[in-house]
Design a protein around this motif. Structure first.
Motif, short mmCIF file in Angstrom:
data_model
loop_
_atom_site.label_atom_id
_atom_site.label_comp_id
_atom_site.label_asym_id
_atom_site.label_seq_id
_atom_site.Cartn_x
_atom_site.Cartn_y
_atom_site.Cartn_z
N ARG A 43 54.88 43.22 18.62
CA ARG A 43 55.72 44.27 19.20
C ARG A 43 56.02 45.34 18.15
NH1 ARG A 43 60.39 41.48 21.66
NH2 ARG A 43 59.06 41.33 23.50
N ARG A 47 54.63 49.22 18.28
CA ARG A 47 55.58 50.34 18.37
C ARG A 47 55.51 51.29 17.18
NH1 ARG A 47 61.00 47.18 20.52
NH2 ARG A 47 60.19 46.75 22.61
N LYS A 49 54.26 53.93 14.60
CA LYS A 49 53.38 55.09 14.73
C LYS A 49 52.21 55.01 13.75
CE LYS A 49 57.07 58.16 16.35
NZ LYS A 49 57.17 57.42 17.55
N HIS A 105 49.03 41.77 23.07
CA HIS A 105 50.42 42.22 23.05
C HIS A 105 50.88 42.60 24.45
CE1 HIS A 105 53.34 45.61 22.81
NE2 HIS A 105 54.04 44.61 22.30
N GLU A 109 53.83 40.66 26.41
CA GLU A 109 55.03 41.40 26.84
C GLU A 109 55.30 41.17 28.32
OE1 GLU A 109 57.37 42.81 25.27
OE2 GLU A 109 56.60 43.66 23.42
#
Length: 143
Positions: A43, A47, A49, A105, A109
């Motif tokens: 995660r 997320r 960048k 992922h 999720e």
């Protein structure tokens, strides 16, 4: 009732509930080869960048560096994470999800989302709002 491990039954029940919730989600994730720890690492990488340093991932997940290394090693073995050279520090590596890792992922999720929805289905919108308010108060009192 929760096992008494403190001098406050409310704290014991809060601990037992979070522990049971983690076991519940962990069991659901395990069927797909994931875990809560692996999902948290993926995660944070998803997320971000840019690719992350191991130390940054460890801090973001709140996990000890040694544990983070073990998690990343297993993700790398499974082809979900790759280490790339740091562009400005030849000694350092950065971590990023592979295409397979991004897919894993997304799947994990969704499993997590469904498990948590199942676990909290008996709570109304008002119940959820009230619980969040109460938990916020505890966090504020302890920060």
């Amino acid at each position: 009732m929760a096992v008494q491990g403190s001098s406050d039954v409310l704290v014991d029940e809060l601990y037992e509930t979070t522990h049971q919730l983690r076991r519940f989600v962990e069991a659901r994730l395990r069927t797909g080869g994931a875990s809560v720890a692996r999902l948290r690492a993926m995660r944070m990488l998803a997320r971000a960048k840019e690719p992350l340093r191991m130390r940054d991932l460890s801090e973001m997940t709140g996990v000890a560096a040694r544990t983070t290394t073990s998690i990343v090693d297993s993700l790398e073995r499974d082809g979900l994470v790759e280490r790339v050279r740091h562009p400005h520090d030849r000694r350092a590596f950065l971590l990023r999800l592979t295409e397979k890792g991004l897919e894993c992922h997304r799947e994990a999720e969704e499993v997590d989302r469904l498990a948590l929805a199942e676990a909290t289905a008996a709570l109304s919108a008002d119940d959820r709002a009230q619980l969040r308010t109460l938990l916020t108060r505890i966090r504020e009192a302890t920060s």
